[in-house]
Design an enzyme around this catalytic site. Structure first.
Site, PDB file in Angstrom:
ATOM      1  N   SER B 180      -0.270   8.885   7.727  1.00  0.00           N
ATOM      2  CA  SER B 180      -0.951   8.485   8.761  1.00  0.00           C
ATOM      3  C   SER B 180      -1.996   9.636   9.240  1.00  0.00           C
ATOM      4  O   SER B 180      -2.564  10.037   8.213  1.00  0.00           O
ATOM      5  CB  SER B 180      -0.131   8.162   9.988  1.00  0.00           C
ATOM      6  OG  SER B 180      -0.935   7.331  10.957  1.00  0.00           O
ATOM      7  N   ASP B 430      -0.956  -2.975   5.705  1.00  0.00           N
ATOM      8  CA  ASP B 430      -1.321  -1.715   6.747  1.00  0.00           C
ATOM      9  C   ASP B 430      -2.724  -1.662   6.946  1.00  0.00           C
ATOM     10  O   ASP B 430      -3.687  -1.627   6.406  1.00  0.00           O
ATOM     11  CB  ASP B 430      -0.927  -0.300   5.972  1.00  0.00           C
ATOM     12  CG  ASP B 430      -1.100   0.773   6.975  1.00  0.00           C
ATOM     13  OD1 ASP B 430      -1.474   0.430   8.613  1.00  0.00           O
ATOM     14  OD2 ASP B 430      -1.400   1.652   6.587  1.00  0.00           O
ATOM     15  N   HIS B 455       2.652   0.385   6.785  1.00  0.00           N
ATOM     16  CA  HIS B 455       2.132   1.927   6.989  1.00  0.00           C
ATOM     17  C   HIS B 455       3.163   2.879   6.377  1.00  0.00           C
ATOM     18  O   HIS B 455       4.217   2.866   6.683  1.00  0.00           O
ATOM     19  CB  HIS B 455       2.174   1.825   8.340  1.00  0.00           C
ATOM     20  CG  HIS B 455       1.101   3.043   9.102  1.00  0.00           C
ATOM     21  ND1 HIS B 455      -0.122   3.290   8.512  1.00  0.00           N
ATOM     22  CD2 HIS B 455       1.331   4.027   9.868  1.00  0.00           C
ATOM     23  CE1 HIS B 455      -0.515   4.209   9.203  1.00  0.00           C
ATOM     24  NE2 HIS B 455       0.398   4.718   9.991  1.00  0.00           N
TER      25      HIS B 455
END
Lengths: 498, 498
Positions: B180, B430, B455
């Site tokens: 991320s 995601d 994710h």
């Protein structure tokens, strides 16, 4: 009576030297500006002066006033053809006009590439002053604190991004140019901003002159070699002179006599002031030992070291070593013969930009060896260096920061599989070559080394007197740049084919 | 009675969303910390907590207090073998322990590489607070101004350089990991500091989610697709619900009734508060739509979107759409069944670090399209966004800065001949995958895309329930990292042979 601001000369193309002897920070170079704009010379190239509004700190959001960065742009301000390349000079520690006028190579070759030429001034130099004036920008450590290399690179990137957008030419490939500190900026910018520029010609860029990457006595050994190469007796006279000078300074009225003999405007306070002045001349002579007359640093004859040594060697019987030395350095400081006296103290505040940079990031350890150097022996003393910076600016240097930020140790491993399209060009007469990249790193990170080249001679305008090796070197550079541009446009074209 | 701090959920693994509807900055995510350290869970891995003194501003020499950056180091604090690799996690916008505990992949594979594991905390998060405390660090725009990505990368570089020196292992190759925002940091660090790290695994790293590089409605379209994929009727119920919610909110006592029906701890001031809360749940569900039970963001069942849609779809006759919606999002907000009421306003100061980052550099334009999205239609409104930032912090965002500093436009051309050894891994479930790199850039800048991944699932610890495609993806990653290390040591070995 014309006084000659000699200490300005310490500036050179840039770079801080720690001068031989037992000092840490005295003799730091000062701003170039006066030399950067010789009074009566016509401007060599046609450009417009423009300004671009910059963030003072790109890497924080502190509430700081923006400033206007100056840049020079070829006078059409547009390309000969759409999406043409931009040839972008990364401005050094000085007035950008001086670099524009002395970097003829870029102007010479731009037309054949239909390239737009831009010379960007480095923040805190020339007319690119934060806080509105040099006085305010240089007021104290707080106002100077944004004078860093990283900020300068970010300035260049922001300027180029905006420029391309305004010209509706976002796809224009950018080729970077720079010499000396500007060459370091060009190389680092190619590494840090590969999306902004497709390649860089980094001439005489000593990006390895930090920490313990190269031996600290490299620089002075190379200067010494240049003199030894011309004349062993000249080298030996210089090597001998320091002791004579020191002894004479210890006599009653010795400093007074030295001041008179060396035609100084003021009396010496100590012999070190004089040895700094002499050391600077030798170092700068090594840098600008061009094979034709030049007036880049000073008006000088072709092969100036040869001329200096001729003066030192060809003396009448009974001439003292200091008289010979004075005759020699006068080639450097007074070739035109117009100088009546030499002023060693023209900037009592010592607040030049490079001094600050040397006291913060640009810590380049320099020693002078007993064995190989013609300079007084000196071991780099970081503690003293730091103390002097604390005293001068209240700032503590970060001597390991440049290698953390930009690398340098084991550069071949780091860059062999990373980075591309950089030319490191160096002449081995140039004492800064010792701290530069002298071997190919990869297929496209190339070292071009010329045995007889001095400080970024390849960036100078071509002349009829250029030796063959220089013509050849420039052709190689042109062909490499051609290759970068060809690859770039091919890549672009392939998108349309697919 | 247990209150549930729902707005914290907006935090997610990170990232600022502009939530649908006519707002600019409301609904910005808040700090993760409470979720980052679930009260009763045993620490998953063994590490020591250490601190490293950092410059607050690496790129200026302003007189600022240094701060102590926390890092976690595998509990031996040394390698299994000399000059072994360092596996370095680039900490995100949250407490580093949370990332250390939730990035099992790094811990799982380190032993087979004899790698030293380090998790570095991002400045201004967790315990890495400038000015000595979160209260002081977050006091105002001035104190927050050094919370930038560039500073965080410089922190990592300074830490690693010092760490290797202290361990007398300067030649240890560093492999970066991040998911991320941490993945963005890992990728950017590989690009900006190639001399510090030899490669990076950047998982779910939307480095293209800036300016106009990807369409602004990408994120919400992908969330919507995830729901549509499970159940068209579920997608349509959600799409329908906003209008019902709004209409009901306009009734007398409508907000009161909504507050009661959705079991909120406080009464709603407007329907937007509720739609933010719902939108967040859907977005986060899309991110953590893992094929097995997880408690990364919240305790959740396997395939949570399927479960949510089952609740929404399988209703009794007479159940209203809002009742079904509530039943659905309760899977996300209250899977354990322990929550009595939901608290939408847990951080009245709104001073979370990511909010600041979103108001300065991390401007990620997000819209919601009428056609493909199940969210209320919304066009990103930069003017309103900026106004909100000025109002909240007195700071003006620099929406074009990230692409100037790190690139992003035309990334393939920029990086094809530049950079190496980066894995961009993404799962197409995601919603952040839309802003990431989904195609190979070069032979060693590789995109690994899994159709069913959410994710950064690849960074999670391996489990017995891992599907084959995930096992395979991780094996590919391991092999690529092996290749980087092999090349590095080969290169080193070649110096000794020559």
């Amino acid at each position: 009576m014309r006084r000659f601001a000699t200490t300005l000369v310490l500036v050179s193309l840039c770079f801080f030297f720690v001068f031989p002897c037992c000092r840490a920070q005295r003799g730091r170079p000062r701003l170039l500006e006066r030399f950067a704009r010789p009074g009566n010379r016509a401007r060599a190239y046609q450009y417009e002066e423009r300004y671009f509004r910059q963030s003072l700190d790109h890497f924080s959001f502190a509430d700081l006033p923006p400033f206007d960065q100056r840049y020079l742009i070829a006078n059409t301000g547009a390309w000969a053809r759409p999406a043409g390349p931009i040839f972008f000079y990364c401005g050094n520690e000085g007035d950008i006009e001086w670099f524009a006028d002395n970097t003829g190579f870029v102007w010479d070759i731009a037309p054949r590439f239909s390239a737009l030429v831009v010379f960007a001034e480095h923040r805190y130099y020339g007319k690119s002053m934060p806080y509105g004036s040099q006085e305010k920008a240089y007021k104290n450590a707080e106002s100077l604190s944004y004078l860093t290399t990283e900020q300068a690179l970010a300035d260049f990137s922001a300027l180029l991004t905006d420029l391309k957008r305004n010209l509706s030419s976002e796809e224009s490939p950018v080729v970077l140019f720079g010499g000396s500190y500007g060459g370091m900026l060009a190389a680092w910018m190619r590494l840090k901003y590969p999306h902004i520029a497709i390649g860089a010609l980094a001439s005489s860029a000593p990006i390895l002159q930090f920490e313990d990457i190269v031996p600290p006595d490299t620089f002075y050994d190379l200067v010494s070699n240049d003199f030894k190469r011309e004349s062993l007796s000249c080298f030996e006279a210089i090597k001998e002179s320091w002791k004579v000078l020191e002894t004479q300074g210890e006599d009653n009225d010795g400093l007074l006599k030295l001041s008179r003999d060396f035609r100084l405007c003021q009396n010496l306070n100590n012999t070190e002031e004089l040895s700094d002045w002499l050391s600077s001349a030798y170092s700068y002579l090594a840098m600008v030992d061009y094979p034709y007359p030049s007036d880049f640093m000073m008006p000088l004859p072709a092969n100036p070291i040869k001329e200096v040594c001729r003066k030192i060697d060809n003396y009448l019987d009974g001439t003292t070593v200091l008289e010979r030395i004075f005759a020699g350095v006068s080639i450097y400081y007074n070739y035109t013969g117009n100088v009546d006296c030499f002023d060693l103290e023209d900037d009592p505040h010592g607040l030049s930009g490079w001094n600050w940079q040397a006291c913060t990031e640009m810590v380049m350890p320099m020693s002078s060896s007993q064995e190989n150097s013609m300079f007084p022996a000196y071991d780099f003393d970081y503690a003293a260096y730091q103390d002097q910076c604390l005293q001068d600016y209240g700032v503590r240097p970060r001597p390991r920061w440049i290698t953390t930020e930009f690398g340098g140790h084991d550069i071949k491993t780091a860059l062999k599989k990373f980075g591309s399209n950089i030319i490191f060009s160096n002449g081995l007469l140039d004492p800064w070559s010792g701290g530069s990249v002298l071997q190919n790193v990869s297929e496209s990170i190339i070292a071009l080394v010329t045995e007889l080249g001095a400080h970024h001679i390849d960036l100078r305008a071509s002349t009829k007197e250029d030796p063959d090796w220089l013509v050849e070197q420039r052709n190689t550079e042109i062909n490499l740049i051609k290759g970068w541009l060809y690859d770039y446009y091919q890549e672009k074209a392939s998108y349309y084919i697919l």
